[in-house]
Design a protein around this motif. Structure first.
Motif, PDB file in Angstrom:
ATOM      1  N   ASP A  74      31.245  47.649  46.642  1.00 40.71           N
ATOM      2  CA  ASP A  74      30.455  46.732  45.836  1.00 40.71           C
ATOM      3  C   ASP A  74      31.185  45.389  45.792  1.00 40.71           C
ATOM      4  O   ASP A  74      31.950  45.105  44.880  1.00 40.71           O
ATOM      5  N   LEU A  75      30.964  44.583  46.847  1.00 36.49           N
ATOM      6  CA  LEU A  75      31.747  43.355  47.006  1.00 36.49           C
ATOM      7  C   LEU A  75      31.082  42.186  46.285  1.00 36.49           C
ATOM      8  O   LEU A  75      29.870  42.004  46.384  1.00 36.49           O
ATOM      9  N   PRO A  76      31.851  41.381  45.539  1.00 33.03           N
ATOM     10  CA  PRO A  76      31.251  40.246  44.839  1.00 33.03           C
ATOM     11  C   PRO A  76      30.726  39.181  45.804  1.00 33.03           C
ATOM     12  O   PRO A  76      31.250  39.020  46.913  1.00 33.03           O
ATOM     13  N   TYR A  77      29.704  38.460  45.367  1.00 30.08           N
ATOM     14  CA  TYR A  77      29.034  37.463  46.221  1.00 30.08           C
ATOM     15  C   TYR A  77      30.017  36.457  46.803  1.00 30.08           C
ATOM     16  O   TYR A  77      29.954  36.108  47.978  1.00 30.08           O
ATOM     17  N   GLU A  78      30.950  35.984  45.982  1.00 28.26           N
ATOM     18  CA  GLU A  78      31.796  34.847  46.373  1.00 28.26           C
ATOM     19  C   GLU A  78      32.691  35.160  47.576  1.00 28.26           C
ATOM     20  O   GLU A  78      33.152  34.249  48.250  1.00 28.26           O
ATOM     21  N   ILE A  79      32.974  36.416  47.840  1.00 31.73           N
ATOM     22  CA  ILE A  79      33.940  36.699  48.918  1.00 31.73           C
ATOM     23  C   ILE A  79      33.255  37.081  50.233  1.00 31.73           C
ATOM     24  O   ILE A  79      33.926  37.245  51.239  1.00 31.73           O
ATOM     25  N   ALA A  88      37.736  46.010  49.993  1.00 27.71           N
ATOM     26  CA  ALA A  88      37.083  47.055  50.772  1.00 27.71           C
ATOM     27  C   ALA A  88      38.030  48.242  50.965  1.00 27.71           C
ATOM     28  O   ALA A  88      37.632  49.408  50.802  1.00 27.71           O
ATOM     29  N   LEU A  89      39.297  47.965  51.284  1.00 27.23           N
ATOM     30  CA  LEU A  89      40.264  49.056  51.488  1.00 27.23           C
ATOM     31  C   LEU A  89      40.454  49.866  50.209  1.00 27.23           C
ATOM     32  O   LEU A  89      40.472  51.100  50.241  1.00 27.23           O
ATOM     33  N   VAL A  90      40.596  49.168  49.088  1.00 28.38           N
ATOM     34  CA  VAL A  90      40.802  49.862  47.811  1.00 28.38           C
ATOM     35  C   VAL A  90      39.610  50.765  47.504  1.00 28.38           C
ATOM     36  O   VAL A  90      39.771  51.937  47.110  1.00 28.38           O
ATOM     37  N   ALA A  91      38.397  50.224  47.725  1.00 31.99           N
ATOM     38  CA  ALA A  91      37.189  51.014  47.437  1.00 31.99           C
ATOM     39  C   ALA A  91      37.113  52.235  48.350  1.00 31.99           C
ATOM     40  O   ALA A  91      36.879  53.359  47.892  1.00 31.99           O
ATOM     41  N   ILE A  92      37.353  52.028  49.645  1.00 30.31           N
ATOM     42  CA  ILE A  92      37.203  53.132  50.603  1.00 30.31           C
ATOM     43  C   ILE A  92      38.279  54.189  50.394  1.00 30.31           C
ATOM     44  O   ILE A  92      37.999  55.398  50.397  1.00 30.31           O
ATOM     45  N   LEU A  93      39.520  53.761  50.164  1.00 30.45           N
ATOM     46  CA  LEU A  93      40.610  54.731  49.980  1.00 30.45           C
ATOM     47  C   LEU A  93      40.443  55.512  48.679  1.00 30.45           C
ATOM     48  O   LEU A  93      40.942  56.627  48.539  1.00 30.45           O
TER      49      LEU A  93
END
Lengths: 181, 235
Positions: free
Chosen positions: A172-177, A161-166
């Motif tokens: 777009d988070l995978p189901y498993e996490i 999430a941090l990598v995507a937002i920064l």
């Protein structure tokens, strides 16, 4: 150009979500190359030094200080992320929500089986923040931009999430996490 | 009369048999229609509304609507996904769903549906209702905080077990599951081997002594979303 800043705080929670932030392990070295930590228990900075790009909030609002901290975060953070179930739905602290506050305090300080309190005093020092009538999820106090569920959320969801937002990318988070437990 | 009914779901041609519901035909064709209250072995009653699809332009519950020749069914659309998200959100905020200590977590159909629909947090304010917990029965534990009023236990106890151990009482927001006794579950004739003890989609009806038997990571919905088994038929 100055690096964007990140701030973190724990309200009514157990600090487990902060432990999950630390669980990103050696990637925290990558993180501090692209961001500076501002107000956070991680670096022990007590007050905001300026506007932050991202604020990570753990825990819900159980007392007036929690509300002040959360509102302060909302003012100082462009993006506010509720990290973990306490911030999202109150979680374990919210188990008291169906019990009147007086009953909770009486049980904790007067009637509990292991309580020794001969003077029958419920702590009431003016330095102590007042308890709220119930525990409020963060989204019921301020606007929350993103929520990362879990008790605690695993390090992977926090990192992704941090990598995507920064990087200004969609979350777009995978189901498993994505886990609520 | 032809023994086959042809219709479409999201543009895919599906062939079903006379008397089948949309849900039954879709399941056989490997098309997953999200559902919570439906179980193949129980009489469908369309109470959760999660399986609502658009049939020839009108909303219908897929678990109760029979198929007809040439019907056009919409299932996987952004509007229906949003509708299902709202329903699941409401089920979360109208109960007390503490997944972190719920013995059904990882095997819970409500939780799995929320995962599948990509819900990171409900968007409505929480009710934190005051609900009862009944641990009186020696083999079964009842936690109404997690009940979503799907009615599976009511149907299973009535139709399969022939015991009528559960029933709905109250209306609207006050509606709840009650047991068929003056006081607690232990005063009914329900047994842990009854069908009603194993149909609950959430953590309301639990068999004592079975909690947390499967490690984290190996539970039913840890790796693959709910409905993957049905969709696998199509691959």
């Amino acid at each position: 150009m100055a690096k964007p800043k990140i701030a973190t705080a724990s309200l009514a929670g157990c600090f487990g979500c902060h432990m999950s932030i630390l669980d990103i392990d050696e990637r925290i070295l990558q993180l501090i190359e692209i961001v500076d930590f501002d107000k956070s228990p991680i670096d022990d900075i007590k007050k905001f030094t300026g506007q932050c790009a991202v604020g990570l909030i753990e825990g819900g609002c159980a007392n007036e200080e929690n509300v002040h901290v959360l509102q302060d975060f909302r003012r100082h953070c462009d993006i506010l992320i509720a990290v973990g179930d306490c911030a999202i739905n109150g979680d374990i602290p919210a188990l008291r929500n169906n019990i009147p506050l007086k009953e909770c305090l009486d049980e904790a300080y007067l009637n509990g089986p292991s309580v020794f309190n001969p003077e029958k005093i419920i702590p009431n020092d003016k330095e102590l923040p007042l308890c709220l009538d119930r525990v409020y999820p963060c989204s019921e106090v301020v606007k929350i931009d993103y929520s990362l569920p879990g008790c605690p959320p695993n390090a992977e969801i926090i990192w992704q999430a941090l990598v995507a937002i920064l990087n200004n990318k969609p979350l777009d988070l995978p189901y498993e996490i994505i886990k609520y437990d | 009369m032809s023994n086959e009914i042809t219709f479409s779901i999201d543009g895919t041609i599906v062939k079903g048999k006379p008397g089948q519901t949309i849900m039954q035909a879709a399941d056989e064709a490997g098309i997953y229609i999200p559902r919570l209250c439906y179980l193949p072995e129980l009489t469908p009653h369309g109470s959760c509304r999660v399986c609502t699809v658009i049939v020839n332009g009108k909303p219908q519950t897929a678990c109760t609507q029979p198929i007809t020749e040439g019907m056009i069914v919409e299932n996987d659309t952004p509007e229906l996904k949003e509708h299902r998200r709202n329903l699941v959100d409401m089920m979360f905020i109208e109960g007390n769903h503490f997944c972190m200590f719920c013995e059904r977590s990882g095997n819970c159909e409500l939780q799995a549906m929320a995962y599948r629909l990509g819900i990171l947090a409900p968007k409505f304010p929480f009710f934190f209702p005051d609900k009862a917990v009944d641990s009186s029965h020696k083999d079964i534990f009842l936690d109404l905080n997690r009940c979503i009023l799907c009615g599976r236990c009511v149907n299973a106890s009535n139709d399969i077990d022939k015991k009528g151990a559960f029933g709905f009482v109250g209306r609207g927001i006050h509606k709840k599951i009650a047991v068929n006794s003056e006081k607690n579950l232990k005063d009914t004739n329900m047994a842990v081997t009854d069908k009603a003890a194993s149909v609950c989609p959430v953590g309301t009806i639990n068999k004592k002594g079975t909690a947390f038997a499967t490690p984290y990571g190996q539970r039913m919905y840890d790796e693959k979303p709910i409905g993957s088994d049905i969709e696998a038929k199509n691959k």
